[in-house]
Scaffold this motif. Sequence first.
Motif, mmCIF file in Angstrom:
data_model
loop_
_atom_site.group_PDB
_atom_site.id
_atom_site.type_symbol
_atom_site.label_atom_id
_atom_site.label_comp_id
_atom_site.label_asym_id
_atom_site.label_seq_id
_atom_site.Cartn_x
_atom_site.Cartn_y
_atom_site.Cartn_z
ATOM 1 N N TYR A 69 0.836 -1.204 0.000
ATOM 2 C CA TYR A 69 0.000 0.000 0.000
ATOM 3 C C TYR A 69 0.870 1.253 0.000
ATOM 4 C CZ TYR A 69 -3.967 2.994 1.331
ATOM 5 O OH TYR A 69 -4.944 3.956 1.372
ATOM 6 N N GLU A 70 1.900 1.232 0.820
ATOM 7 C CA GLU A 70 2.803 2.377 0.933
ATOM 8 C C GLU A 70 3.511 2.664 -0.389
ATOM 9 O OE1 GLU A 70 6.059 3.515 4.286
ATOM 10 O OE2 GLU A 70 6.502 1.687 3.155
ATOM 11 N N GLU A 71 3.849 1.612 -1.129
ATOM 12 C CA GLU A 71 4.595 1.765 -2.381
ATOM 13 C C GLU A 71 3.691 1.907 -3.604
ATOM 14 O OE1 GLU A 71 7.821 2.155 -2.659
ATOM 15 O OE2 GLU A 71 8.078 2.029 -0.476
ATOM 16 N N GLY A 72 2.379 1.964 -3.402
ATOM 17 C CA GLY A 72 1.450 2.176 -4.511
ATOM 18 C C GLY A 72 1.067 0.928 -5.268
ATOM 19 N N VAL A 73 1.505 -0.240 -4.792
ATOM 20 C CA VAL A 73 1.101 -1.498 -5.424
ATOM 21 C C VAL A 73 -0.381 -1.755 -5.171
ATOM 22 C CG1 VAL A 73 1.438 -4.001 -5.425
ATOM 23 C CG2 VAL A 73 3.417 -2.470 -5.282
ATOM 24 N N THR A 133 -7.658 -2.945 -1.384
ATOM 25 C CA THR A 133 -7.681 -3.358 0.021
ATOM 26 C C THR A 133 -9.084 -3.313 0.617
ATOM 27 O OG1 THR A 133 -7.212 -1.112 0.798
ATOM 28 C CG2 THR A 133 -5.318 -2.533 0.339
ATOM 29 N N ASP A 134 -10.094 -3.276 -0.230
ATOM 30 C CA ASP A 134 -11.482 -3.232 0.239
ATOM 31 C C ASP A 134 -11.744 -2.002 1.110
ATOM 32 O OD1 ASP A 134 -11.795 -5.793 -0.978
ATOM 33 O OD2 ASP A 134 -10.972 -6.716 0.830
ATOM 34 N N GLY A 135 -11.072 -0.881 0.773
ATOM 35 C CA GLY A 135 -11.296 0.374 1.486
ATOM 36 C C GLY A 135 -10.436 0.576 2.713
ATOM 37 N N LEU A 136 -9.594 -0.404 3.060
ATOM 38 C CA LEU A 136 -8.737 -0.264 4.236
ATOM 39 C C LEU A 136 -7.546 0.640 3.932
ATOM 40 C CD1 LEU A 136 -8.604 -3.959 5.543
ATOM 41 C CD2 LEU A 136 -10.077 -2.086 6.339
ATOM 42 N N GLU A 140 -11.773 -13.387 2.912
ATOM 43 C CA GLU A 140 -12.652 -12.412 2.270
ATOM 44 C C GLU A 140 -11.825 -11.327 1.584
ATOM 45 O OE1 GLU A 140 -15.569 -10.691 4.933
ATOM 46 O OE2 GLU A 140 -15.289 -8.743 3.966
ATOM 47 N N GLY A 141 -12.136 -11.018 0.344
ATOM 48 C CA GLY A 141 -11.478 -9.933 -0.372
ATOM 49 C C GLY A 141 -9.973 -10.105 -0.436
ATOM 50 N N ILE A 142 -9.221 -9.046 -0.100
ATOM 51 C CA ILE A 142 -7.768 -9.097 -0.117
ATOM 52 C C ILE A 142 -7.239 -10.137 0.868
ATOM 53 C CG2 ILE A 142 -7.548 -7.266 1.607
ATOM 54 C CD1 ILE A 142 -5.190 -7.947 -1.385
#
Length: 651
Positions: free
Chosen positions: A390-394, A400-403, A424-426
Motif C-alpha cells: 500500500y505504501e509503495e502504490g502497489v 484493500t477493500d477500502g482499508l 474475504e477480499g484481499i
Amino acid sequence: MGKGYMGKVLIVDLGDKSVREEEIPDRVYRQYLSGMGLGAYMLYRHIPAGADPLGPDNMIGFVSGLLTGTGSLFTGRWTLVGKSPLTGAWGDANCGGTFSPAIKRCGYDGIFVRGISETPVTLYIDDHGAELRDASEVWGKDTVETETHFRQGRKGRKIGVACIGPAGESVSLISGVATDYGRMAARSGLGAVMGSKRLKAVVLAGNKRISPHNRKEMKRLSAICNKWVQFQPPFMSAPMMAGTGALMRLLPSVMAQDGILYKIMLKKWGTVAMNQMSVEMGDSPIKNWKGTSKDWGMFKSRSSSPSAFTRCEQVKYHCYSCPLGCGGICSTAGKYSETHKPEYETVLSLGGLLLNKDIDSIFYLNELLNRAGMDSISAGHAVAFAIECYEEGVFTKKDTDGLVLTWGNSEAIVALIEKMVAREGIGHILADGVKQAAPRIGKGSEAFAVHAGGQEPAMHDSRNDPGFALHYSVEPSPGKHTVGSGLYYEMFKLWQVVDDLPKVTPLYMKGSKYKADEEKAKIGAANSRFMNVVNGSGACLFGTFLGARRMRLFDWLNAATGWTLTPNEYMEVGANVQTLRQAFNVRHGIEPKDFKISERALGRPVQSKGANKGRSVAIEEMMRDYWTQFGWDPETGKPLDETIRELEAAL
C-alpha cells in the motif's frame, strides 16, 4: 520394566476408513528416537515422491516424545509432521500443553493419517480402540468451541484434543493445529493438511501406562534439574529490560549468555520478557524488516513491555511435566474476556513488525488467531507485506477493500486479519502467506515478501545473530527459529558434555559473529543435531537453555530406555534424523539452496541506522560450510547418493 516408548503407531486411512497398528522395531528408536525422528521415519516410507501436500497421499502425523511420561521434566511437547503445503517440503510444528502424554496413553508413540474423507470426521481413540466419527456438528466452529464440545461431560478424565479452526477448514496455507484451548502447533501450514482431509479433530482418551527403564534414576536426574529451575533470585524491573537491551546494542563486545538468566526472566514474565530488550538490541525485526530500533524506540515499544502483558495475568500456565510455567491465562476487557498470554513472537509480529502500539488489538488478535487456527508469525508478515504494498502504490484502497493500510493503523490491521481468517477480499490472497501472495499481486511486490523457502521467519533478526540466518536457510523445514543460533549454542553449553565442539569464550567482539568459518559451521551443525534429539525426546527448548549439565537430557534418555549411549552417539542420532529429513526434501524435488532467506533479512542492502547498522550475513558461504559438516554436497545441500542408498536400506 519399561523402556520409555510404546513400540507402535496407529495408521488411519480416511479414504477407505481403515485403521491399523504398526509395530516399530527397537532399532528404529535407537536410530531415530521418537517424536521428530519417528515422524521422519514414517513419512519417508509412506509418502510417495511428488505427493500433493493437499492430496490423499500426504500423511499427517501426531507424534509424542520418547521421554514424555517417564518422570523427566520439560518433556511434554509433541510434534506435528507432514509434507508442508506452504513450502512443498518437510513440515513440522511443535507444541506444548497436555496432548503429548495423551498420545502415549492410547498406547502409541504416533498417530498418522492419510487419505481424504468425503465428509468432516473426528478420529476418536480410547482403550477400546480407534474409530472415525462424524464431525458435521463441529465443522465451522473455532478451536476453543471445538475443544469445549469434545470435553463436555468428561470432567476428571485425562483427554487430549487437537483440532483445526476456520483457517484450517478453508485450507489456509498458514493455518495450524490447536490444543488446550488455543495452544498452537502453528508452523508449516499443517492445519491446511487436516482441512484438506476434512479431519476436524483428534480426540484421545486412553489410560495406558508409560514406564521408564529406571524410574529411580529418572527421579534423581529430575531433582537435579528442578534445583536449577527453582533458583529465582530478585531480578530487574520490566522498564529496566529495555535499558539493558539498549546497553547491549551500544557495547562493542558480547558477553556469552548463561541460560539461567533467561530462565529467571521466563519464570517471572514468560516469553514476553524479551519484548523491549529484543527491539533495543536489534533482535526483533521492525517495519517488515526494513525498519530499525530507531523507528520503534523505547517510547513506542513500551506498549510491548513485559509488565503490559503480565499485569492482567490471572494464573500461570504449566505444560505437562514443566516445573517452570512460562505461560499464562489473561483477563481482558475486549471481546474475549479470557485468553492465553500472547507469546513474544505474536506480540512482535503484530506489534513492532507493523509499528502497532495498540496493546488491546494484540490481545484481541492473539485470541482471534488462536481460535481461527492461524499462525500469528505468518499472519503478521502477511499484514506487513500488505502495508508496504500500500505504501509503495502497489495496492490502492480499492484493492484493500477500502482499508487504509498504513504503519501502526491498528483498526486497519485488525480488519485485515479478520478478512484473512474469513478468506474475504484481499484477505483471501494473504491467507496463503507472502510467497504465494506476491506473484498473484505482481508489480514488484516480491521485494516486500520476506520468507525462507516459502515460510515467514520468526521475530529474531538474522542480521543481529547470523546463526538465525543460517538455520532459517538450511533446515529441512525453513524459516523456523526453534533450532539454532549463536545465542542458543551459548546456552546449550554442549561442549561441556560432547567431544570436539567449539567452546564459547566468556567475552567476544560482535564483529566475530559475522565471519563465516569452520567453527560457525560446527556450531550450526551441532545445534541441528541436538535439536533433533530434543524434538525426538519431546523436550522443551526452554528447558535445554539451562545447559547440558543442568538439564541432563542424554542421561534421561539412557535411564528411560536402558541404553548406554554417550552424548556423542546421541548427536549422531540427531545427524541421522537431519539427513533423513533432507533426503525427504530431495526426494520431493526440493532444491535446498532455494531455501535461502530473503535478501532484506541478510542485510542486503545494509541498514544505515539502528542496532543492525552496517551488518550483512555471508549466508552462501555459511550454507556451504554447514552442509559440509553433514557430508552432503556443499554446493547443492543434497545428501550424497550413496548416503541416501544406505539410509533407505536401513529403513
